[in-house]
Design a protein around this motif. Structure first.
Motif, PDB file in Angstrom:
ATOM      1  N   VAL A   1      19.070  12.553   9.224  1.00  0.00           N
ATOM      2  CA  VAL A   1      18.153  13.450   9.952  1.00  0.00           C
ATOM      3  C   VAL A   1      16.852  12.727  10.294  1.00  0.00           C
ATOM      4  O   VAL A   1      16.323  12.847  11.400  1.00  0.00           O
ATOM      5  N   LEU A   2      16.341  11.946   9.343  1.00  0.00           N
ATOM      6  CA  LEU A   2      15.095  11.202   9.606  1.00  0.00           C
ATOM      7  C   LEU A   2      15.304  10.157  10.699  1.00  0.00           C
ATOM      8  O   LEU A   2      14.438   9.972  11.562  1.00  0.00           O
ATOM      9  N   LEU A   3      16.442   9.477  10.645  1.00  0.00           N
ATOM     10  CA  LEU A   3      16.705   8.450  11.657  1.00  0.00           C
ATOM     11  C   LEU A   3      16.789   9.065  13.051  1.00  0.00           C
ATOM     12  O   LEU A   3      16.256   8.518  14.014  1.00  0.00           O
ATOM     13  N   ILE A   4      17.470  10.200  13.157  1.00  0.00           N
ATOM     14  CA  ILE A   4      17.612  10.856  14.456  1.00  0.00           C
ATOM     15  C   ILE A   4      16.281  11.439  14.926  1.00  0.00           C
ATOM     16  O   ILE A   4      15.897  11.317  16.093  1.00  0.00           O
ATOM     17  N   GLY A   5      15.549  12.051  13.991  1.00  0.00           N
ATOM     18  CA  GLY A   5      14.323  12.752  14.360  1.00  0.00           C
ATOM     19  C   GLY A   5      13.121  11.849  14.573  1.00  0.00           C
ATOM     20  O   GLY A   5      12.222  12.183  15.342  1.00  0.00           O
ATOM     21  N   ILE A   6      13.105  10.703  13.898  1.00  0.00           N
ATOM     22  CA  ILE A   6      11.919   9.836  13.979  1.00  0.00           C
ATOM     23  C   ILE A   6      12.212   8.544  14.751  1.00  0.00           C
ATOM     24  O   ILE A   6      11.573   8.246  15.760  1.00  0.00           O
ATOM     25  N   VAL A   7      13.184   7.777  14.273  1.00  0.00           N
ATOM     26  CA  VAL A   7      13.427   6.460  14.864  1.00  0.00           C
ATOM     27  C   VAL A   7      13.910   6.580  16.308  1.00  0.00           C
ATOM     28  O   VAL A   7      13.373   5.930  17.216  1.00  0.00           O
ATOM     29  N   MET A   8      14.931   7.421  16.538  1.00  0.00           N
ATOM     30  CA  MET A   8      15.436   7.546  17.908  1.00  0.00           C
ATOM     31  C   MET A   8      14.402   8.152  18.835  1.00  0.00           C
ATOM     32  O   MET A   8      14.246   7.727  19.983  1.00  0.00           O
ATOM     33  N   ARG A   9      13.670   9.145  18.332  1.00  0.00           N
ATOM     34  CA  ARG A   9      12.638   9.783  19.168  1.00  0.00           C
ATOM     35  C   ARG A   9      11.542   8.785  19.525  1.00  0.00           C
ATOM     36  O   ARG A   9      11.069   8.737  20.660  1.00  0.00           O
ATOM     37  N   ALA A  10      11.130   7.980  18.527  1.00  0.00           N
ATOM     38  CA  ALA A  10      10.095   6.975  18.776  1.00  0.00           C
ATOM     39  C   ALA A  10      10.593   5.915  19.750  1.00  0.00           C
ATOM     40  O   ALA A  10       9.852   5.439  20.611  1.00  0.00           O
ATOM     41  N   GLY A  11      11.873   5.550  19.628  1.00  0.00           N
ATOM     42  CA  GLY A  11      12.426   4.534  20.513  1.00  0.00           C
ATOM     43  C   GLY A  11      12.532   4.984  21.957  1.00  0.00           C
ATOM     44  O   GLY A  11      12.551   4.163  22.872  1.00  0.00           O
ATOM     45  N   LEU A  12      12.608   6.293  22.159  1.00  0.00           N
ATOM     46  CA  LEU A  12      12.744   6.825  23.521  1.00  0.00           C
ATOM     47  C   LEU A  12      11.401   7.089  24.195  1.00  0.00           C
ATOM     48  O   LEU A  12      11.363   7.420  25.382  1.00  0.00           O
ATOM     49  N   ARG A  13      10.320   6.984  23.440  1.00  0.00           N
ATOM     50  CA  ARG A  13       8.994   7.255  24.027  1.00  0.00           C
ATOM     51  C   ARG A  13       8.612   6.143  24.998  1.00  0.00           C
ATOM     52  O   ARG A  13       8.711   4.965  24.689  1.00  0.00           O
ATOM     53  N   ARG A  14       8.162   6.527  26.181  1.00  0.00           N
ATOM     54  CA  ARG A  14       7.780   5.564  27.208  1.00  0.00           C
ATOM     55  C   ARG A  14       6.382   5.881  27.716  1.00  0.00           C
ATOM     56  O   ARG A  14       5.894   7.002  27.606  1.00  0.00           O
ATOM     57  N   ARG A  15       5.734   4.855  28.281  1.00  0.00           N
ATOM     58  CA  ARG A  15       4.359   5.005  28.746  1.00  0.00           C
ATOM     59  C   ARG A  15       4.263   5.927  29.948  1.00  0.00           C
ATOM     60  O   ARG A  15       3.246   6.583  30.176  1.00  0.00           O
ATOM     61  N   GLY A  16       5.313   6.011  30.733  1.00  0.00           N
ATOM     62  CA  GLY A  16       5.332   6.894  31.904  1.00  0.00           C
ATOM     63  C   GLY A  16       6.741   7.357  32.188  1.00  0.00           C
ATOM     64  O   GLY A  16       7.683   7.021  31.461  1.00  0.00           O
ATOM     65  N   ARG A  17       6.912   8.118  33.246  1.00  0.00           N
ATOM     66  CA  ARG A  17       8.220   8.671  33.580  1.00  0.00           C
ATOM     67  C   ARG A  17       8.850   8.034  34.808  1.00  0.00           C
ATOM     68  O   ARG A  17       9.979   8.369  35.160  1.00  0.00           O
ATOM     69  N   SER A  18       8.136   7.131  35.455  1.00  0.00           N
ATOM     70  CA  SER A  18       8.682   6.508  36.660  1.00  0.00           C
ATOM     71  C   SER A  18       8.192   5.078  36.783  1.00  0.00           C
ATOM     72  O   SER A  18       7.187   4.692  36.151  1.00  0.00           O
ATOM     73  N   GLY A  19       8.915   4.293  37.589  1.00  0.00           N
ATOM     74  CA  GLY A  19       8.515   2.914  37.827  1.00  0.00           C
ATOM     75  C   GLY A  19       8.621   2.056  36.576  1.00  0.00           C
ATOM     76  O   GLY A  19       9.452   2.274  35.684  1.00  0.00           O
ATOM     77  N   VAL A  20       7.724   1.063  36.515  1.00  0.00           N
ATOM     78  CA  VAL A  20       7.713   0.132  35.388  1.00  0.00           C
ATOM     79  C   VAL A  20       7.335   0.838  34.090  1.00  0.00           C
ATOM     80  O   VAL A  20       7.842   0.506  33.007  1.00  0.00           O
ATOM     81  N   ASP A  21       6.462   1.836  34.174  1.00  0.00           N
ATOM     82  CA  ASP A  21       6.022   2.549  32.969  1.00  0.00           C
ATOM     83  C   ASP A  21       7.179   3.223  32.243  1.00  0.00           C
ATOM     84  O   ASP A  21       7.130   3.428  31.027  1.00  0.00           O
ATOM     85  N   ALA A  22       8.238   3.565  32.954  1.00  0.00           N
ATOM     86  CA  ALA A  22       9.397   4.207  32.325  1.00  0.00           C
ATOM     87  C   ALA A  22      10.179   3.231  31.456  1.00  0.00           C
ATOM     88  O   ALA A  22      11.008   3.641  30.636  1.00  0.00           O
ATOM     89  N   LEU A  23       9.916   1.923  31.620  1.00  0.00           N
ATOM     90  CA  LEU A  23      10.602   0.893  30.838  1.00  0.00           C
ATOM     91  C   LEU A  23       9.750   0.365  29.695  1.00  0.00           C
ATOM     92  O   LEU A  23      10.242  -0.400  28.868  1.00  0.00           O
TER      93      LEU A  23
END
Length: 251
Positions: A1-23
């Motif tokens: 549960v911690l891995l799914i809720g914290i690690v995966m969520r943190a890994g999916l966070r991006r600086r923006g939603r489009s363009g280079v920021d999405a990467l």
């Protein structure tokens, strides 16, 4: 549960939603991506070669699972629950280091064994089976059992190494705390004299345990990657040996 809720969520966070920021990762996601990139380039790729992307998700999962379990063992959940529940006759066990249980480390090692055998047969086929008898067929009754024992030894090493290293630190802490109990039984002054160095030593050992938690997670992941790589790339080793033999014969 911690891995799914914290690690995966943190890994999916991006600086923006489009363009280079999405990467571009953001916040804690930078740390997650750093670890993933290091494991892929420095650990998985040298051992797995062309099969790196096929197995990298399993490698990442193993590392983060073992590392999280190791860190959770440093948090005194069990003691807190024991205190809150008023020290019942049947204590409720909560928390602890899952990787200090040999059944857990054994299950992880068996997962590695399954990955080795299934993918060795799937990707290597006859070459994988042939590597169990590296000599002439006449020697098969001797070589095949030795190779099978070697495979079992790899899984045994994975199981015991992680279990023993995680258990050792907890045993050492338990022994130190036991000194304080014995010292207070002899008197208040003796107890205080022993408790101060024991507390300082316990703090130092806990910092060491933080390092061991990361180190053992890395070692388990490294060995898992190495063993899988030896199974799926067995035909490459045979090709190199054949080429080396031809070169030596030509010289």
């Amino acid at each position: 549960v911690l891995l799914i809720g914290i690690v995966m969520r943190a890994g999916l966070r991006r600086r923006g939603r489009s363009g280079v920021d999405a990467l571009v990762p953001k916040g804690f996601g930078n740390f997650i991506e750093l670890i993933c990139e290091y494991l892929r380039e420095q650990v998985a790729k040298p051992a797995l070669g062309e099969h790196t992307d096929r197995f990298i998700k399993f490698i990442w999962s193993v590392f983060f699972f073992v590392f999280t379990c190791n860190l959770l063992g440093l948090l005194p959940f069990d003691a807190v629950v024991y205190f809150i529940t008023g020290m019942p006759e049947k204590p409720i066990h909560f928390g602890g280091t899952a990787t200090a249980n040999i059944w857990v480390t054994g299950a992880l090692a068996v997962c590695t064994l399954i990955m080795m055998v299934v993918n060795g047969l799937r990707l290597g086929g006859k070459a994988y089976l042939a590597h169990f008898c590296p000599g002439p067929l006449v020697m098969a009754p001797l070589l095949v059992p030795v190779e099978l024992i070697g495979t079992a030894a790899k899984i045994f090493a994975l199981t015991v190494r992680l279990f023993a290293n995680m258990m050792a630190g907890h045993i050492l802490l338990a022994v130190l705390i036991g000194f304080t109990v014995s010292a207070f039984a002899k008197g208040m002054l003796t107890g205080l004299g022993v408790t101060i160095p024991v507390v300082l030593g316990s703090v130092a050992i806990n910092f060491l345990e933080l390092f061991v938690a990361a180190l053992q997670a890395f070692i388990f992941t490294f060995l898992t990657t190495l063993f899988i790589g030896m199974s799926v790339n067995v035909h490459h080793h045979d090709d190199h040996e054949h080429e080396g033999g031809e070169t030596a014969h030509a010289h």
